[in-house]
Enzyme design. Structure first.
Site: not given
Length: 548
Positions: A210, A263, A336, A361
């Site tokens: 992690r 978004y 972003d 994306k």
């Protein structure tokens, strides 16, 4: 052969080395034995000569078992500069010969003289006790920091996307061109002292999956180079990146400024979860500088968070201007840049503190992997990284590999998508059955002047409204033959969706229109298909729309 097996090995053990002079026959001829090694190898070392006159022959599979640092240097400054041959004197005590000691010293000297830019960042000597290896000599590698300057010899983002983090910076022992996938959940320490050294930052290693992974590290380094950032954090998805960032940087009771077009899931998080922490949000139009100034004056703003271009109307924020305004009031700026990609826009260079992407994306680019990334200064990214380690939205190393693989063609894909999108936006804007086109590359776009100033390309997504209602628009979408009807964007395959149905179907028409989402809105993500094929497909689909 004994070889260090920790994730960040610092030492290798050399045994049964043989060497020949430069003038000897080719390397594939049989070895002439230890006496030959002594004849050609001992005298130069003892006389102070360098290793340039020697050709080293290694035991089978030795190169594959070199430590991380040794393997890195073998690739870039030559095996002969960092590896010393050692010979046993076959004495009863098993003590190394003088030649072996001299060889080790010469190797250490060669390493210390090497250019730091040719070594791996952050590695430290493990300090492993060699007492367990009585019959072999050890060559210990010094800690050399790295400040790789890819742009000193790579002149374009395309080359950086291919090589950064790998050819000159990969901390994985392998001869493979492609970065290996390190599938492990944890990393071991040989002795308790090594663990203590790691905890007290005297020894570099990984600890738990992690907290880091060698494959994931390559991806983070690659994105950092592309963005011009000190540090990058990769997470399990773009939405994970957004939420962890907001939680890390906006304190309880703090204030956040964002923009109207964004978004939807990001807006839902801001509207429903952040208020539980007492965090308030000011929402402004992307181009409303006065509203931003007012929000900064009235509130103690911790962060200005926005997309540029935005989703789905591709509005643009003047990054340089808003960064200047926010910094005056002590607020951070996060952009972003998913729609822009790191190739079309450099938000950090324009003054932003952080740049965020949904790597799902354009960066991944193949519609086959989820991921998100945050890049910026080490100080700010470390704050987010610390919370990320607690929340645990870790990217799987297999997914990291897919994104690394996708980035190799990022510049080629984005170039094609930019070109297709701009050409089709112009065609759509002139078409009688299209009411409106939203694309920052068009002079009609409200922030076209901003986009021209801060973007080198306008992206591969075009939104537009057709001349019809919900059903007519659906008929147009269904008539398209090339694109998939799907969420997401930025992949090799073209994708089309009707936001009123795909993303806002749970809301009534009046509620959708509060966000500007009309029934006839279409978002088209152009893939890498041939432009003429896409053009013909869209035009034939538009013909299905009956004139009012």
């Amino acid at each position: 052969m004994a070889v260090s097996s920790c994730p960040c090995p610092k030492l290798f053990v050399a045994s049964s080395f043989e060497c020949r002079s430069d003038s000897s026959s080719s390397a594939d001829q049989p070895s002439q034995g230890r006496s030959n090694s002594a004849r050609h190898g001992t005298t130069p070392f003892l006389s102070g000569a360098g290793m340039s006159s020697l050709i080293l022959k290694f035991p089978p599979n030795f190169v594959r078992q070199l430590s991380t640092k040794a393997r890195r240097n073998c690739s870039n400054i030559g095996v002969a500069q960092i590896v010393a041959a050692s010979w046993s004197n076959n004495s009863a005590a098993g003590a190394p010969s003088a030649a072996a000691a001299a060889a080790a010293a010469a190797a250490a000297s060669a390493i210390s003289a090497a250019d730091p830019a040719e070594t791996l960042a952050g590695n430290e000597v493990a300090g492993i006790d060699s007492s367990d290896n009585k019959n072999v000599s050890v060559v210990q590698l010094e800690d050399l920091s790295s400040d790789l300057e890819y742009k000193s010899f790579l002149s374009s983002d395309g080359s950086i996307a291919v090589h950064a983090g790998e050819r000159l910076g990969r901390g994985i022992v392998t001869d493979a061109i492609t970065t290996p996938v390190v599938n492990t959940s944890a990393y071991f320490f040989k002795k308790t002292q090594e663990l203590i050294d790691f905890k007290e930052k005297r020894h570099a290693s990984y600890e738990y999956g992690r907290y880091g992974n060698p494959t994931t590290q390559v991806l983070e380094d690659k994105i950092s180079e592309l963005e011009g950032a000190e540090s990058t954090l990769i997470l399990a998805s773009g939405m994970c990146a957004s939420t962890v960032l907001l939680l890390a940087l906006v304190p309880a009771g703090g204030h956040l400024v964002t923009t109207t077009d964004c978004y939807r899931k990001t807006r839902i998080f801001m509207e429903t979860f952040l208020p539980k922490m007492g965090i308030t949000v000011t929402v402004i139009d992307p181009a409303d500088v006065k509203a931003l100034e007012s929000a900064l004056e009235i509130n103690k703003v911790s962060l200005f968070f926005t997309e540029s271009p935005t989703n789905p109307f591709l509005r643009c924020v003047d990054i340089e201007l808003v960064s200047e305004l926010c910094h005056r009031k002590g607020a951070l700026v996060c952009i972003d840049g998913t729609f822009a990609t790191p190739l079309n826009q450099k938000a950090l260079a324009l003054g932003a503190d952080l740049i965020l992407h949904s790597a799902t994306k354009f960066i991944g680019g193949h519609n086959d992997v989820l991921g998100g990334c945050i890049s910026g200064s080490t100080k700010v990214v470390s704050e987010i990284r610390n919370l990320h380690h607690v929340l645990g939205g870790t990217l799987n190393p297999n997914a990291a590999y897919l994104i690394i693989r996708g980035m190799k063609t990022l510049h080629l894909r984005v170039q094609q998508q930019n070109s297709t999108a701009l050409r089709m936006a112009k065609i759509l804007e002139a078409h009688p059955k299209v009411r409106c086109v939203y694309y920052p590359g068009l002079p009609s776009h409200p922030e076209h002047h901003i986009a021209k100033k801060q973007m080198t390309g306008f992206g591969g997504v075009v939104s537009f409204e057709v001349d019809g209602d919900l059903l007519i628009t659906s008929k147009f979408v269904d008539a398209l033959k090339i694109p998939y009807i799907a969420p997401s964007f930025g992949g090799c395959e073209s994708i089309v969706d009707q936001p009123a149905i795909m993303s806002y179907w749970d809301l009534s028409r009046s509620e959708r229109e509060k966000y500007g989402i009309r029934d006839n809105l279409v978002r088209f993500s152009f893939g890498v298909e041939d432009f003429e094929d896409l053009k013909a497909d869209i035009l034939q689909a538009l013909e299905t729309i009956e004139s009012a």
